[in-house]
Design a protein around this motif. Structure first.
Motif, PDB file in Angstrom:
ATOM      1  N   SER A  79      30.593  51.370  20.049  1.00  0.00           N
ATOM      2  CA  SER A  79      30.621  52.818  20.260  1.00  0.00           C
ATOM      3  C   SER A  79      31.138  53.061  21.668  1.00  0.00           C
ATOM      4  O   SER A  79      30.863  52.258  22.561  1.00  0.00           O
ATOM      5  CB  SER A  79      29.158  53.289  20.229  1.00  0.00           C
ATOM      6  N   GLY A  80      31.846  54.186  21.906  1.00  0.00           N
ATOM      7  CA  GLY A  80      32.188  54.544  23.280  1.00  0.00           C
ATOM      8  C   GLY A  80      30.937  55.038  23.989  1.00  0.00           C
ATOM      9  O   GLY A  80      29.990  55.500  23.332  1.00  0.00           O
ATOM     10  N   GLY A  81      30.898  54.953  25.294  1.00  0.00           N
ATOM     11  CA  GLY A  81      29.750  55.479  26.046  1.00  0.00           C
ATOM     12  C   GLY A  81      28.467  54.786  25.651  1.00  0.00           C
ATOM     13  O   GLY A  81      28.373  53.552  25.646  1.00  0.00           O
ATOM     14  N   VAL A  85      24.126  58.359  21.913  1.00  0.00           N
ATOM     15  CA  VAL A  85      24.474  59.743  22.258  1.00  0.00           C
ATOM     16  C   VAL A  85      25.632  60.190  21.370  1.00  0.00           C
ATOM     17  O   VAL A  85      26.766  59.737  21.536  1.00  0.00           O
ATOM     18  CB  VAL A  85      24.868  59.857  23.756  1.00  0.00           C
ATOM     19  N   PHE A  86      25.339  61.048  20.401  1.00  0.00           N
ATOM     20  CA  PHE A  86      26.333  61.546  19.435  1.00  0.00           C
ATOM     21  C   PHE A  86      27.182  60.392  18.889  1.00  0.00           C
ATOM     22  O   PHE A  86      28.414  60.461  18.899  1.00  0.00           O
ATOM     23  CB  PHE A  86      27.236  62.609  20.075  1.00  0.00           C
ATOM     24  N   ALA A  87      26.526  59.332  18.446  1.00  0.00           N
ATOM     25  CA  ALA A  87      27.294  58.136  18.093  1.00  0.00           C
ATOM     26  C   ALA A  87      26.589  57.272  17.048  1.00  0.00           C
ATOM     27  O   ALA A  87      25.666  57.721  16.370  1.00  0.00           O
ATOM     28  CB  ALA A  87      27.609  57.357  19.367  1.00  0.00           C
ATOM     29  N   ALA A 162      25.678  69.728  29.561  1.00  0.00           N
ATOM     30  CA  ALA A 162      26.832  68.847  29.337  1.00  0.00           C
ATOM     31  C   ALA A 162      27.351  69.116  27.927  1.00  0.00           C
ATOM     32  O   ALA A 162      26.594  69.055  26.960  1.00  0.00           O
ATOM     33  CB  ALA A 162      26.410  67.388  29.467  1.00  0.00           C
ATOM     34  N   LEU A 163      28.640  69.440  27.828  1.00  0.00           N
ATOM     35  CA  LEU A 163      29.241  69.730  26.526  1.00  0.00           C
ATOM     36  C   LEU A 163      30.089  68.543  26.066  1.00  0.00           C
ATOM     37  O   LEU A 163      31.118  68.227  26.686  1.00  0.00           O
ATOM     38  CB  LEU A 163      30.132  70.971  26.617  1.00  0.00           C
ATOM     39  N   TYR A 164      29.651  67.890  25.006  1.00  0.00           N
ATOM     40  CA  TYR A 164      30.439  66.828  24.379  1.00  0.00           C
ATOM     41  C   TYR A 164      31.315  67.445  23.290  1.00  0.00           C
ATOM     42  O   TYR A 164      31.004  68.515  22.768  1.00  0.00           O
ATOM     43  CB  TYR A 164      29.512  65.786  23.726  1.00  0.00           C
ATOM     44  N   ALA A 197      38.922  61.563  30.357  1.00  0.00           N
ATOM     45  CA  ALA A 197      39.223  60.125  30.358  1.00  0.00           C
ATOM     46  C   ALA A 197      38.607  59.422  31.560  1.00  0.00           C
ATOM     47  O   ALA A 197      39.229  58.546  32.172  1.00  0.00           O
ATOM     48  CB  ALA A 197      40.736  59.900  30.298  1.00  0.00           C
ATOM     49  N   VAL A 198      37.405  59.800  31.910  1.00  0.00           N
ATOM     50  CA  VAL A 198      36.762  59.237  33.100  1.00  0.00           C
ATOM     51  C   VAL A 198      36.535  57.734  32.909  1.00  0.00           C
ATOM     52  O   VAL A 198      36.139  57.282  31.835  1.00  0.00           O
ATOM     53  CB  VAL A 198      35.449  59.998  33.402  1.00  0.00           C
ATOM     54  N   GLY A 199      36.859  56.965  33.934  1.00  0.00           N
ATOM     55  CA  GLY A 199      36.729  55.514  33.850  1.00  0.00           C
ATOM     56  C   GLY A 199      37.984  54.838  33.321  1.00  0.00           C
ATOM     57  O   GLY A 199      38.046  53.613  33.240  1.00  0.00           O
ATOM     58  N   THR A 222      37.609  65.001  26.873  1.00  0.00           N
ATOM     59  CA  THR A 222      37.062  65.743  28.011  1.00  0.00           C
ATOM     60  C   THR A 222      35.571  65.991  27.815  1.00  0.00           C
ATOM     61  O   THR A 222      35.132  66.340  26.720  1.00  0.00           O
ATOM     62  CB  THR A 222      37.765  67.122  28.127  1.00  0.00           C
ATOM     63  N   LEU A 223      34.810  65.815  28.866  1.00  0.00           N
ATOM     64  CA  LEU A 223      33.405  66.221  28.879  1.00  0.00           C
ATOM     65  C   LEU A 223      33.262  67.315  29.932  1.00  0.00           C
ATOM     66  O   LEU A 223      33.836  67.213  31.021  1.00  0.00           O
ATOM     67  CB  LEU A 223      32.472  65.062  29.214  1.00  0.00           C
ATOM     68  N   ILE A 224      32.535  68.367  29.593  1.00  0.00           N
ATOM     69  CA  ILE A 224      32.413  69.528  30.488  1.00  0.00           C
ATOM     70  C   ILE A 224      30.951  69.677  30.905  1.00  0.00           C
ATOM     71  O   ILE A 224      30.055  69.611  30.060  1.00  0.00           O
ATOM     72  CB  ILE A 224      32.892  70.804  29.751  1.00  0.00           C
TER      73      ILE A 224
HETATM   74  N1  SAH Z   1      28.768  58.076  22.599  1.00  0.00           N
HETATM   75  C1  SAH Z   1      29.677  58.764  23.496  1.00  0.00           C
HETATM   76  C2  SAH Z   1      29.917  60.192  23.089  1.00  0.00           C
HETATM   77  C3  SAH Z   1      30.592  60.347  21.739  1.00  0.00           C
HETATM   78  S1  SAH Z   1      31.075  61.999  21.431  1.00  0.00           S
HETATM   79  C4  SAH Z   1      29.106  58.698  24.918  1.00  0.00           C
HETATM   80  O1  SAH Z   1      27.933  58.344  25.088  1.00  0.00           O
HETATM   81  O2  SAH Z   1      29.841  59.030  25.862  1.00  0.00           O
HETATM   82  C5  SAH Z   1      32.746  61.982  22.069  1.00  0.00           C
HETATM   83  C6  SAH Z   1      32.843  62.877  23.311  1.00  0.00           C
HETATM   84  O3  SAH Z   1      32.367  62.171  24.450  1.00  0.00           O
HETATM   85  C7  SAH Z   1      34.243  63.295  23.679  1.00  0.00           C
HETATM   86  O4  SAH Z   1      34.712  64.403  22.925  1.00  0.00           O
HETATM   87  C8  SAH Z   1      34.063  63.676  25.141  1.00  0.00           C
HETATM   88  O5  SAH Z   1      33.411  64.933  25.260  1.00  0.00           O
HETATM   89  C9  SAH Z   1      33.058  62.609  25.599  1.00  0.00           C
HETATM   90  N2  SAH Z   1      33.715  61.436  26.230  1.00  0.00           N
HETATM   91  C10 SAH Z   1      33.714  60.166  25.769  1.00  0.00           C
HETATM   92  N3  SAH Z   1      34.348  59.343  26.637  1.00  0.00           N
HETATM   93  C11 SAH Z   1      34.750  60.122  27.690  1.00  0.00           C
HETATM   94  C12 SAH Z   1      35.426  59.851  28.921  1.00  0.00           C
HETATM   95  N4  SAH Z   1      35.836  58.618  29.249  1.00  0.00           N
HETATM   96  N5  SAH Z   1      35.659  60.896  29.770  1.00  0.00           N
HETATM   97  C13 SAH Z   1      35.241  62.144  29.457  1.00  0.00           C
HETATM   98  N6  SAH Z   1      34.585  62.446  28.296  1.00  0.00           N
HETATM   99  C14 SAH Z   1      34.346  61.451  27.429  1.00  0.00           C
END
Ligand code: SAH
Length: 254
Positions: A79-81, A85-87, A162-164, A197-199, A222-224
């Protein structure tokens, strides 16, 4: 033959954000499941199978990985992140709750990662220094009315938000609507942080007042972070502003 399923958070960007625990769990897997672009971030290892699937197929992916693990294999889902979290971690739990009894015997390990909200906050200063919440703006898995209610409740209660998932091709108007709702409860100058695209190499971070937030481009990368009434912005000559929420809040200001 109960097997093992690791649900692994890769962090927001390149491998500098991957924890040692995640990297060890990736190395220990016989098979990797995940959304293609996330799998592409993981180094190829001989003998390890990779099963990429579309981002919208989370339930099917969780079930396939559980079926595989229940046969005795060491399986990992990436999973990303953070995976919680939403994953994928919730999709795996949901599949176990509704699936065959044999899936309850699988060893489940959830490996945390740095979620996007924390990576973006760190770039801007300390906007999450006091109470905050996270809301996904995607109405694929919940009604839009519920999102509106939560935005109003959170902003009027003084949470930094924080808006995902702020925008997608299928959801073009929701973000502007969200800013409009938030503007009813927050001053026009409230700082809003856009982290994209942070990181990663193409990272960008922009801070703007809420009144101008709808003019800043945002997409699915983008995350806001929307401030509260307590958030502060410190202007610095020749440097980006520092945005932070003080540790102590003395009065009910929302
Ligand atoms: N599990 C992930 C979130 C999944 S939802 C986590 O914990 O980060 C996907 C959303 O995450 C994207 O629409 C964006 O809002 C955010 N996101 C994920 N990677 C990002 C990054 N590198 N930079 C900014 N926003 C990011």
């Amino acid at each position: 033959m109960s097997g093992r399923l690791a649900v692994i958070g890769l962090g927001p960007g390149d491998d500098r954000y991957l924890t040692r625990e995640a990297s060890d769990a990736l190395a220990a897997a016989d098979a990797l499941y995940g959304y293609g672009p996330y799998l592409d971030r993981v180094p190829v290892r001989p003998g390890q199978t990779r099963l990429a699937s579309d981002n919208r197929e989370e339930g099917a992916r969780a079930e396939a990985a559980l079926r595989h693990a229940a046969q005795g294999a060491a399986v990992a889902i990436v999973s990303g992140g953070d995976p919680g979290v939403f994953a994928m971690a919730a999709s795996v739990c949901e599949a176990i709750e509704t699936g065959p009894d044999s899936w309850r015997a699988v060893d489940i390990v959830i490996v945390p990662g740095i979620t996007a909200m924390l990576a973006v906050a760190a770039r801007a200063g300390a906007p999450l220094g006091h109470d905050f919440c996270a809301i996904s703006l995607s109405d694929n898995l919940k009604p839009w009315e519920l999102i509106e209610r939560r935005l109003e409740a959170a902003s009027s209660a003084g949470f930094v938000i924080a808006l995902y998932n702020p925008v997608s091709r299928a959801r073009p108007w929701q973000l502007a609507k969200a800013f409009g709702l938030l503007a009813r409860h927050l001053p026009k100058r409230t700082p809003v942080i856009f982290g994209r695209a942070v990181g990663r190499q193409d990272e960008s971070v922009t801070v703007t007042p809420l009144a101008a937030a709808q003019d800043i481009p945002a997409d699915m990368a983008t995350l806001i972070i929307v401030g509260s009434r307590d958030i502060r912005l410190i202007a610095r000559p020749g440097r980006s502003a520092l945005v932070y929420t003080p540790r102590a809040v003395e009065k009910v200001s929302a």
